[in-house]
Motif scaffolding. Sequence first.
Motif, short mmCIF file in Angstrom:
data_model
loop_
_atom_site.label_atom_id
_atom_site.label_comp_id
_atom_site.label_asym_id
_atom_site.label_seq_id
_atom_site.Cartn_x
_atom_site.Cartn_y
_atom_site.Cartn_z
N LYS A 44 0.97 -1.08 -0.04
CA LYS A 44 -0.05 -0.04 -0.03
C LYS A 44 1.03 1.21 -0.16
CE LYS A 44 -4.54 -0.98 1.77
NZ LYS A 44 -5.43 -0.70 2.86
N CYS A 45 0.41 2.32 -0.66
CA CYS A 45 1.33 3.30 -0.94
C CYS A 45 1.24 4.10 0.44
CB CYS A 45 0.66 4.19 -2.00
SG CYS A 45 1.59 6.01 -1.87
N PRO A 46 2.27 4.51 1.12
CA PRO A 46 2.36 5.01 2.46
C PRO A 46 1.62 6.42 2.55
CG PRO A 46 4.57 4.90 1.67
CD PRO A 46 3.84 4.48 0.62
N SER A 47 1.53 7.29 1.36
CA SER A 47 0.90 8.51 1.27
C SER A 47 -0.84 8.41 1.02
CB SER A 47 1.53 9.58 0.43
OG SER A 47 1.70 9.08 -0.88
N CYS A 48 -0.93 7.75 -0.38
CA CYS A 48 -2.17 7.67 -0.79
C CYS A 48 -3.08 6.43 -0.52
CB CYS A 48 -2.37 8.07 -2.02
SG CYS A 48 -1.88 6.73 -3.64
N LYS A 49 -2.56 5.44 0.06
CA LYS A 49 -2.94 4.15 0.26
C LYS A 49 -3.52 3.39 -0.87
CE LYS A 49 -2.84 5.33 4.69
NZ LYS A 49 -1.56 5.08 5.18
N VAL A 74 7.70 3.17 -7.03
CA VAL A 74 7.06 4.58 -7.07
C VAL A 74 5.79 4.26 -7.53
CG1 VAL A 74 7.25 6.54 -8.69
CG2 VAL A 74 9.09 5.37 -8.26
N CYS A 75 4.97 5.06 -6.54
CA CYS A 75 3.32 5.09 -6.87
C CYS A 75 2.98 5.42 -7.83
CB CYS A 75 2.76 5.91 -5.60
SG CYS A 75 0.96 5.82 -5.65
N LYS A 76 2.24 4.89 -8.76
CA LYS A 76 1.69 5.35 -10.13
C LYS A 76 0.52 6.54 -9.79
CE LYS A 76 2.19 1.57 -13.29
NZ LYS A 76 1.92 0.54 -14.41
N LYS A 77 -0.10 6.48 -8.65
CA LYS A 77 -1.09 7.58 -8.62
C LYS A 77 -0.66 8.99 -8.02
CE LYS A 77 -5.66 7.36 -6.40
NZ LYS A 77 -6.53 6.77 -5.37
N CYS A 78 0.31 8.86 -7.09
CA CYS A 78 0.76 10.08 -6.63
C CYS A 78 2.46 10.20 -6.79
CB CYS A 78 0.51 9.97 -4.96
SG CYS A 78 1.29 9.09 -3.88
N GLY A 79 2.98 9.29 -7.14
CA GLY A 79 4.40 9.76 -7.65
C GLY A 79 5.40 9.32 -6.08
#
Length: 134
Positions: free
Chosen positions: A102-107, A122-127
């Motif tokens: 799970k992305c730590p910032s946007c989940k 690298v999160c594709k949603k928020c970077g």
Amino acid sequence: MKQKFAKFMYGRYGMDSLSKFLTYLALILIIVSAFLRPYTKIVFFVLSVLCLFLTYFRCFSKDVPKRRAENVKYLAFRRRITDWFMLRRDMWKQRKDYKFFKCPSCKALLRVPKGKGRIRVVCKKCGTAFERKT
Ligand SMILES: [Zn+2]
């Protein structure tokens, strides 16, 4: 007789997914109540009667837009639950080849290949970038 019923139902909402669900719920509640103690049995029975009452109320209602809106809400709720289970099923099927984070910032749920050691994800949603062992 058939014509009388058709005339009675004219302009009324009829059966939909929510009403079917309420009918099945009432049936399940009645079956479960058969195995319960007297006091809880009454509670389950009353709940099942309420479900059936709600089903008939919705079927014979002439406020079609309101009933339709309720059904849309129910379908969206049901969709969220089935999506949650489908995602878990897919994660289980892919567990040997991929690892999920799970992305730590946007989940957001992220999938990375397994067995690559420590990698930078690298999160594709928020970077947001973070390191994880795969
Ligand atoms: Zn993110």
